[in-house]
Structures are given as structure tokens and as C-alpha cells.
Design a protein around this motif. Sequence first.
Motif, PDB file in Angstrom:
ATOM      1  N   UNK A 125      17.989  28.009  24.383  1.00  0.00           N
ATOM      2  CA  UNK A 125      18.432  29.009  25.262  1.00  0.00           C
ATOM      3  C   UNK A 125      17.405  30.103  25.613  1.00  0.00           C
ATOM      4  N   UNK A 126      17.768  31.030  26.118  1.00  0.00           N
ATOM      5  CA  UNK A 126      16.700  32.369  26.739  1.00  0.00           C
ATOM      6  C   UNK A 126      17.545  33.605  25.930  1.00  0.00           C
ATOM      7  N   UNK A 127      16.134  34.218  25.574  1.00  0.00           N
ATOM      8  CA  UNK A 127      16.658  35.621  24.940  1.00  0.00           C
ATOM      9  C   UNK A 127      15.996  36.546  25.934  1.00  0.00           C
ATOM     10  N   UNK A 128      16.594  37.490  26.753  1.00  0.00           N
ATOM     11  CA  UNK A 128      16.075  38.415  27.557  1.00  0.00           C
ATOM     12  C   UNK A 128      16.030  39.722  26.863  1.00  0.00           C
ATOM     13  N   UNK A 129      14.763  40.698  26.725  1.00  0.00           N
ATOM     14  CA  UNK A 129      14.917  41.687  26.309  1.00  0.00           C
ATOM     15  C   UNK A 129      14.575  42.769  27.292  1.00  0.00           C
ATOM     16  N   UNK A 130      15.706  43.495  27.474  1.00  0.00           N
ATOM     17  CA  UNK A 130      15.680  44.561  28.640  1.00  0.00           C
ATOM     18  C   UNK A 130      15.110  46.024  28.237  1.00  0.00           C
ATOM     19  N   UNK A 131      14.010  46.467  28.681  1.00  0.00           N
ATOM     20  CA  UNK A 131      13.793  47.956  28.172  1.00  0.00           C
ATOM     21  C   UNK A 131      13.944  48.630  29.573  1.00  0.00           C
ATOM     22  N   UNK A 132      14.421  49.988  29.016  1.00  0.00           N
ATOM     23  CA  UNK A 132      14.712  50.798  30.417  1.00  0.00           C
ATOM     24  C   UNK A 132      13.585  51.277  30.841  1.00  0.00           C
ATOM     25  N   UNK A 133      13.692  51.656  32.071  1.00  0.00           N
ATOM     26  CA  UNK A 133      12.581  51.720  33.077  1.00  0.00           C
ATOM     27  C   UNK A 133      11.769  53.138  32.476  1.00  0.00           C
ATOM     28  N   UNK A 134      10.561  52.896  32.536  1.00  0.00           N
ATOM     29  CA  UNK A 134       9.555  53.845  32.042  1.00  0.00           C
ATOM     30  C   UNK A 134       9.472  54.120  30.536  1.00  0.00           C
ATOM     31  N   UNK A 135       9.913  53.359  29.812  1.00  0.00           N
ATOM     32  CA  UNK A 135       9.849  53.400  28.473  1.00  0.00           C
ATOM     33  C   UNK A 135       9.070  52.208  27.802  1.00  0.00           C
ATOM     34  N   UNK A 136       8.483  52.493  26.892  1.00  0.00           N
ATOM     35  CA  UNK A 136       7.812  51.711  26.166  1.00  0.00           C
ATOM     36  C   UNK A 136       8.197  51.602  24.642  1.00  0.00           C
ATOM     37  N   UNK A 137       8.256  50.266  24.402  1.00  0.00           N
ATOM     38  CA  UNK A 137       8.844  50.240  22.729  1.00  0.00           C
ATOM     39  C   UNK A 137       7.772  49.420  22.021  1.00  0.00           C
ATOM     40  N   UNK A 138       7.486  50.053  20.781  1.00  0.00           N
ATOM     41  CA  UNK A 138       6.653  49.352  20.157  1.00  0.00           C
ATOM     42  C   UNK A 138       7.347  48.502  19.204  1.00  0.00           C
ATOM     43  N   UNK A 139       6.977  47.365  18.713  1.00  0.00           N
ATOM     44  CA  UNK A 139       7.667  46.318  17.789  1.00  0.00           C
ATOM     45  C   UNK A 139       6.801  46.061  16.954  1.00  0.00           C
TER      46      UNK A 139
END
Lengths: 923, 298
Positions: free
Chosen positions: B50-64
Amino acid sequence: MEDPAAQQRALAEGNKRVMQEAFLMKRATDASDTKSAFTHAGNMLKELKTTQLSPRNYYELYMKVLDELRHLEDFFTSQNRQARQPMVGLYEQAQACTMVLPRLYLLNTVGACYILSQEAPARDILKDLLEMTKGVQHPMRGLFLRNYFSHVTRDKLPDAGSPYEGDGGSVDDSVEFVLENFVEANKLWVRMHGQKGPSKDKKRRERERKDLRLLVGTNLVRLSQLEGVDGAKYKTDILPPILEQVVGCKDTIAQSYLMDCLIQVFPDEFHLASLEAFLDGVCRLKEKVRVRPVLESLMERIGNYVGEHPDALPKDVDAFRLLNDCVTRLVSERPKLELSEIILMQVALLQFASQCYPGRLEYINHCIGVCGRAMVSRGFEPLTGGRPARRDLPLECIEALLRLLSIPLKSLGLGVLSLAEYIDLLHFLPWESQKQVSLELLRSVLSKESALSDLDCVDRLLGMIAPILKDPPNGERGDGDAAMQAAQEEERRLVARVVHLMRNEDTDCYFRMLVVARRHLGQGSPSQVQYTLVPLVFRALGLARTIRAAEVADEEQAAAAETAAAAAAAASAATAKAEAEARATADAAEGGVNGGSGGGADDDGDADGDATNGGENGKEGEGGSDETEAAAAPAEGDEDSGETVAPAPAPAGESPATGAEGAGDDEGAFPPVPPAAAAVARPRQFSSRKVYQFLHEIVTAMAPLHPWVSLSLFLQCAIGADRTGFKAIAYEFFSQAFILYEDELSDSKAQVRALVSMAGTLLSCEGFDPVDYDALATKTAQYAAKLLKKPDQCRMVTLCSHLFWSPDEAAPGRRDARRVLECLQRSLKIADVCIAGGVNAQLFIEILNHYVFFFEADNPEIAGRYISGLVALIHEHVDSLDPSDARTEMERYLNNTLDHIRRKKEQADLPESLGKNFAWVTI
Amino acid sequence: MQALFGFNPGVTILVEFDHIDKRPTKPSTPGDRRASEALPIFEGSEAVSGTATVLVAPGKKVDHLGIKAELIGQIELYYDRGNHYEFSSVVRELDTAGALVGNRQYRFDFNLAEKPYESYSGLNVRLRYFVRVTISTRGKNVTKEMDFVVQNIQQEPEALDSLKMEVGIEDCLHIEFEYDKSAYHLQDVVIGKIYFLLVRIKIKHMEMAIIRRETAGTGSNQYNESETIIKYEVMDGAPAKGECVPLRVFLKPYALTPTYRGTNKFTVKYFLNLVLVDEEDRRYFKQQEVTLWRKYVA
């Protein structure tokens, strides 16, 4: 459960819920919602699980549900046809219902549609339905469910010619299924019997069971409706399992009902083909089962069928023997069988035999014999020798016996006399019932209208009807009321008619028959002989004439052998005529004697149209036999027309003879007896003289008891003897009659009647020597003069005047003008003495009529002036009377007489001498 | 909830199986809070992809610190919350440590993952399968679990003898019953017969119940639960001696599972319970275990 109000409430509630669910169900079907339809249908059917309702009320509820299920059926079929829903799915869906009773109703409903769709073989579906239906073991609910199965599949059974035949199965499958349903239904039905509850409810339970019997019987109807079933299949595949179930269920109600059902439902030819097996089944029924009605209806059906289709009886089946064996076995195996039941079974058997095997006397004899032995074995004895019964026969046995005995009577008539056991059995009956059978026998003999010509037969017949002839051994034969008298009258008439059936060409044999009859009839009660012996006397008189005619013929033959042929012909003609005449006379006189006034004698002497006498005659004629009425009719006619002239005093015998001959012809019962010439071949054993001796003996024997009847009979005998040329015998008979008159007749009315008869008879006798005649005539006139009442004296003396003026001019010593006048004058004198109530005027008019008669008859002593004088005298008397009905009547009578004289005076074609005479008469 | 507490500023994960619309689904059982929506069904041997979609809110940057997907099969005993027994776990790295900006899709494919047991949801225990996508961060990890149902088509059990048994109470009731098989698949029909050899009690009706007995845990922590799945009336009224009443129950309409014996954590067994009820409502019954197995997926 018993409370009717509670029942009604429960039913109403059930109905209401059914309606509600049915409504929802229909809404679901309208929306094509199968699932929901099933649910609501299931809920509706849940109501049938109730235990509150009696069978009748449950039936009502069931019918309501049945109506609604029809919608469901239509719905499934349309789902299948239009929505292309496969039936198998619906069939499975129906089974999702978790409650067994609703589930099975649904399954049957869908199953029926499944068969209709032909998506699977009918056989398989039916088999499955039947198998699943076993899930309901509750008797009543199960019965109704099985009835529903039978109902929905009724037109879907594989059968000859049905669309489900072939792949769907054969009629054999259908038979198997219906039989299975029948067996299961019956088991449930029988099980109801053993249901719980106190024994006081037993009655109610039995009633409820009977209410349900149709649910079981329907299956048999279904079997009988299968086209593919014939007699052979019935015999091998259907009847045995049914019988096995019926016999095996050991239930009285079920056995009685189902056996009857079998008989009624299947065609008669099936029964004929399988009789043996069926009867075997009958024998194996429980002892409490009333087998008689079962056998009765079987025999009745087969009997009627064979009666209509005589060829239907298979040659290889001896139906009678089978039935008889069955009955015998039942009787021997069931000691508790009621006697009346045994007899009634024989009744049915006998009826059957007479329908299917007409003419097989041994069968009839057998049935009757069995009854007789059964009676003996139950301790009853024949009532012979007038002993009273030790033990009264139960009423139902009497009725049964009567039925038994009447069957051969209808078919055989006299033939029963040849049945040895018949009369034996008859004697078991009480007197009254024996009489009833005897009467029926007589009626049957009469209805056949065949002559009685066998001596033995006559002997037995008359022996058998003893209860009619004799008084009952104990108790009186009371005269009773009018109805009883009418009944007795009827009995006597029957006996008389039977006596008249006796006939034989051989005079010897005939005579012997009469002797035998005399013996039997003579043994009858004294009160009866006066009625029963009379016809015998007339038969004997007839016989005497026949013999005499033959004797004359013989003598002539012997005298002139060459003219034998001609003589024989003449004799035969004479015989025929004599026979017919005698017969007619006999009939008339018999009626007359019974009625109390000699019809013949009445209208010869009393030709003056006496109102009282005529009325009496008419009245008694009604009470008497038809012949009496016929004879009385001319007398009444005279009176009505007002014809006042005294007719020529016809010979007493002839006048009624002509009257009754007509009646005899109408009946057409008696063809002329063939000439007696045939008897020449054998010497005649009994001469006519012997017959007269016989007659003399009969009448003399009854004379002390019944003087009036005997007197009349003596006179009849006298005529007979006179006609056949035995003047000495005739004289003897006359003298006997006279002695009776003197010794026994004291009643003045009877004396008058006797005198009328005597005078009439004497006039009609032609063979007497002048001396003898004179002696008798004078004696008669003396009797007349010695009567007690003056008007009687007057009339009888007038009557006796005719004795001295024979209509036959040539008769030696029969005309004495002087004595005629003396008589008339004497009667005038007597009339003159009778002054009470103008009766003398009446008498004068009567005498006037006689004067006119003798005047016309050319009596030299009767002068015109006597008539004129008498008329004047009468006028005087009549005028002195007060106006009244009697006076009006007298005037009319007088006027009629005078009119007659006037007409005679004016009549041109009168003989010259008479015309001259009349010219002298002035009125 | 995460957003409320402010742990995860604007990261959402969506998991979607491939060809979800073509898959059979198991309908949600009403009343079961853990299976409130229709779930896709996989066979044990099938690959789960399947597919996993990661949605990040606009204008944000997430470090992981990395993104991974796991396929987990576990047994949960309700009395022992938080202590789940994982009998199967396969991990796939989807991404190495980095920063996420905007939406990003990852494919996952567990083609060799072991799925030996069927999903089960009972009274005290459940056996579940799910795919978990985890974004590891310095703070709280962001995870998303997606359940699916596993059904294993089974081999037909061997030696399918009919079940036959004679039972009774002396001088009172004596019956003999027979089920055509000792194992039924889930769409099967139970066909049987009940012979009444002796009937001295007044029977009102007879029913057959299907009972599920679930045993979870071990030792002192063992929990047994019996559950009547269905009551099916088989007979109305009292039979006479010698009667034979048929039995036929379609299993399809009922929520049944195969028999579970494979794990040491729990077992699920099925019994056919034949019950006779007399007029005093006394019940006479006899249970008989049958094996249920899966012949078709659905």
C-alpha cells in the motif's frame, strides 16, 4: 381452554396479530423486500404456535393465515419469474427462521413455488418437505401443518399427465408421499387420544379429535384424485400400507373413520378388486370399532355398483364368499358383538347377495340360517306352539330381523317359501312382528300377480301367515280404535286377494289347494273366519262350475263320440264364460258381505230408490272394498236420476255380476282359464258334487258364529248349485239359509236384509221344481209378513209379490197373478196402519211403483183402476201433510212416478194390449 | 488529540492498501467497538502492500530520525492491557533521517510477512493484524495504525466421520443423535437426525444451539467465556417413541469463525448443543464439539 369467552378473546387477538403482520408482510412484498417478507411472514406464523385455541378456533386462525400465505406464494413465484431470483436461494432463506413451526410453513410455501418453477425435480422437493415436516410433533399443530403441505402441493404432485411427471417423478412417488403424509398425520391424530388431562375431559377430547378427522381423511381424498392410480395400483401399492396404518394405530375413532373414508373415497371397482385385503383389514380392527356400519356401507356401495353394472363383478372373485367369511370371522372372534349387529350384518350381506347374485337362493338361505343360529346361541328361542317368550327380544334386534326378512320378500316373493330357514327365523319374532312380515309377504305375492298353483306353496304360504289369521297367543286382539280397525280391514283384504290368486288347471289339484286353504283359514281365530273363509267359498263355487262344465262335456263326449270335437268347443266356451262370471260375482259378493249389505240383493228388490236404503248402501260401500263401491254405483245412479219405475227384477246374481265384471276387466288380472277339456285325459277324482259338499261343510261350520255371513254364503251356494243343475243341493242350501234365519237372526234390520237376499236369490234360481219353489217362496212371504216393524213388513211383502211373477213367462209354476195381487193388497193394508209421520204415504208411493211394474208386466189381476185409486189416495195423504222436507221429497217421488205413467200413456210403440190398459188409467 | 496537546505540529499520516475497492471486506459487527468500520480482508499468504502518505502542514518543516512501516500480528488479552503478544512483526524502512516539507508518499510492501492466524475478535481476546507507520522524531514519535483482516482458507479436515451419540436418562429419556460430520466449513449446513428411543418426559420442544467457547490466558489468568451464537428450534411438541426428527441448519447467516487451536494464548471452540425442554421448563442437553474451518474467504 374450555371457556368459550376466553377462546373467543384468544382467537380475536390472534387474528389481530395475524392481520398486523400480514400487512407488514404485504408491504415488504410490494417493495420486493424478500428478507423483510420472510421476517413478517414468520411473525405472522408464530401465532399458529398458540396453545390457547380449541381445534375449531385454531382452524379459523389457520384459514386466515392460509389466505395470507397465498400472497406470499404469489410473491415468491413472481420473484422467481420476474426478478430471476433462483428458488433454491429462497428455499434456503426460508430455513433461516429459527422457530420450527413458522419455518416449516414458510418452507412448504416456498417449496410449492419451487416445484412450480420446475427448477428442481418435484420429487426431491416433496421428499424434503415431508422429511422436514417431522419437526412438528405437536398433534394438532402437526396435523394442520401436514394439511398445509397437502394443500399447497395438491396440484403439484407428479401424476399421469401432469407437468411434473417425468423428471419430476412419477405417480408412484406421489403415492408414496401422500401415503407418508397420511401415515404421519394419522399418527399425530391418534396421539391426541393419549394426551394429558383428567378423564372427565375425555369426552371433550374425543369431540375435538373428531373435529380434526378431515385433516387426516384429506390425504385419502388426495390419493383418490391421482389420475395415474388404477385398480391394480390401488390393490398393491395403496391399500396395504393404508390398512397397515389403520390397523396398526389401534385407535377406535381413527379406525372407524378411516375405514369408512376408504370406502367412500375410492371408486367401487377398486373395492371389488381388492376386497379380500380390505376385509382382512376389517377383521383386524379393534373390538370396540363398530364394524357393522363399515361393512354395511361397503356392501351397499358395491351392491349398488354391481346393480348398475352387472358385468363389473369379476369372475375370479367370489365376493359373497369373501364377505361372508369376513362376517363369520368377526362373529366368532368378537363374542361381545351385539346380536342386532350380527343380524344387521346379515341384512347387509343379504341385500348385497340379492343385488349382486340375484337368484342365488342358497346365499339367502345361508344368511337367514346364520341369524337363526346366532339367535339360538344368544339364548333366544323360536316362539312356536304359542308359548310366550322367555326373554323379550331387544327392540333393535326385532327391527333388524324385520329388515332381514323383508329383503328376500321383495326380490323373491313367494320364493321365500322354498327357503327352509326363513320360517324358522320368523318364529323368533314376537307375534306382532311376525304379522308384519306376513303382511309384507302377502303384498309381495300380490304385487307379482302370479297365480298360486302349487299345493305345497299354498300350504306353506298360509302356514306362514298364521299371525294374520290367528289371535295372538297372549293378550287380546282388541278391536281397538279406528286406525286399528282400518289396519285389520286391510289385512283381511290382503288375505282375500291372495285366496283369489289360487288357481290350477287341474281341478283335482285345485280342489286340494282349497282344502288345504280351508284347513289353514279355518284354524284362524273365530273372529277372523267370517272374513277369510268368504273368498274361499267363492273360489270353491267357481271351481264347482268349472268341474261341472267339464263333466257335462265328458258326458256329451261319451254320448256322441263323433260330435266330441264340437261338444268340447262348446264346453270350453261355457267354461270360460262361467269362470269369468263366477269370478266377478265372487268379487262383488265378497265386498258385499264384508260391507254388511248384499250389493246385488240390494238393488234388485229395492228398485224403488228408497232414500234411506240407498244412503246406507253408499255409506257402507265406502267402508267396504272397491268392488262394493262399483256395485253400489248403479243403485245410486237410479236414485239421482229419479227414475222411479221399478225395473224388472233382474236375477240377483246377474246384476252385480255385470257391474263387477267391468271392474274385473279393468284390473285385467284374470285371463280366462284354458278349457278344462285337457282334464279328460285323466279320470277326475273330485266331482262337482264333492265340491258342494265341501262348501256345505265350510259354511255350516261357521254358521253358529257368523249367522249373517253364513246365510249370505248359503244363498250364494244355492245359486251356484242351481246354475250347475243340482236343484236338490240348491234346495238344501236354501233350507240351511232359512234355518239360520229362523234360529239365529233376531235383529230386525238383519232380517230385512236377509229377506231381500233370499227373495233375490230365489228369483234368480231357475232349476227348482214348482213344488219346491212354491214351498220356498211361500216360506219367504211368511217371513216377510212376520217381521216386527210394520214398514218393514209392508216393504218385504211388496217385495215378495215378485216371487209369484217370474220375468220368464214360460217358467212352470212361477206366475200366479192372484197371489201377486194378494201380496200387494196386503201390503197396502199394512201401509195403511203405519200412520206415524206420513210414512204411509211414502209406502203407498212405493207400492204404487210396484203396481205400475206389474201392470206393465201384463199381470191380468192388476187393473188400471187400482192404480188410479191408489194415486188418488196418495194425493189425499200427501196433501194432508205439513210442508216439510219429507213432503217435498215425497211429492217429487210421486211426480216422477206419475210422469212415468204419463209418458207410457203417450208412448206410441207400446204393445197394443198395454196401451189399451194404460188408457184406462186416470191420474 | 495530538494536535491539542501540541506534540505534533502538523504531521499527519494516511495509510492506504492497494486495490482496496477490489478487496473483499469484512463488515463491521455492530456493537463491537473495535471493528466499527469495514475492513479489507487478506489471505494469509497474500502480500500486503500500500501507500503511506505523510502530510505536513504548509509552511512547516519536520525533522525526523527515520520513517518505518511495520506489519504486526498480535494477540491482545483484555485482562492484560498493554502487554500484547506479537507473533509476527516485519519492518520496512521507508525513509532515513531527514526533514519533511510538504506531502510525501511512500510505498510499502510486505510480501513475505507471516500471517499464520486468522483475525479474531472475541470477548476476552482479540487477534489483530495492522500496518503501523512511524515517524521517529526527537520528541514524540508520530504513528498511524491501519487494521486489516486475515482469513486463511484451510484444508478440509481429514477423516470427516459423522458424529453419532446415544444419550439419555435412565427410564426417562433416551435419544440417539447424529450429525453428518464432525467438521463444518463456515458456509456449510449441519445435517442431522435425532431418534427418540424412549420418551417418558413431556417434551415441549427441542432446539439446537451453536456455542462458542473462548479460552484465553493461562494458569490463574485463564478466562473461559461461552457464548450462544444461535438457537435454532428443531422440534415442536412431544415426539412418540420411535420418531426421528431431522435437523438442518445453514451456518452461513451466522457470525462464526474457524476453530482456533494454533496459539498457546487462546483457543476458540464450537459446540453443537442439543437441548430438550420439558413442560416444566427443565432442560436436557448434550454438547458436542465440532470443528469449524474456512473454505472460502468472505
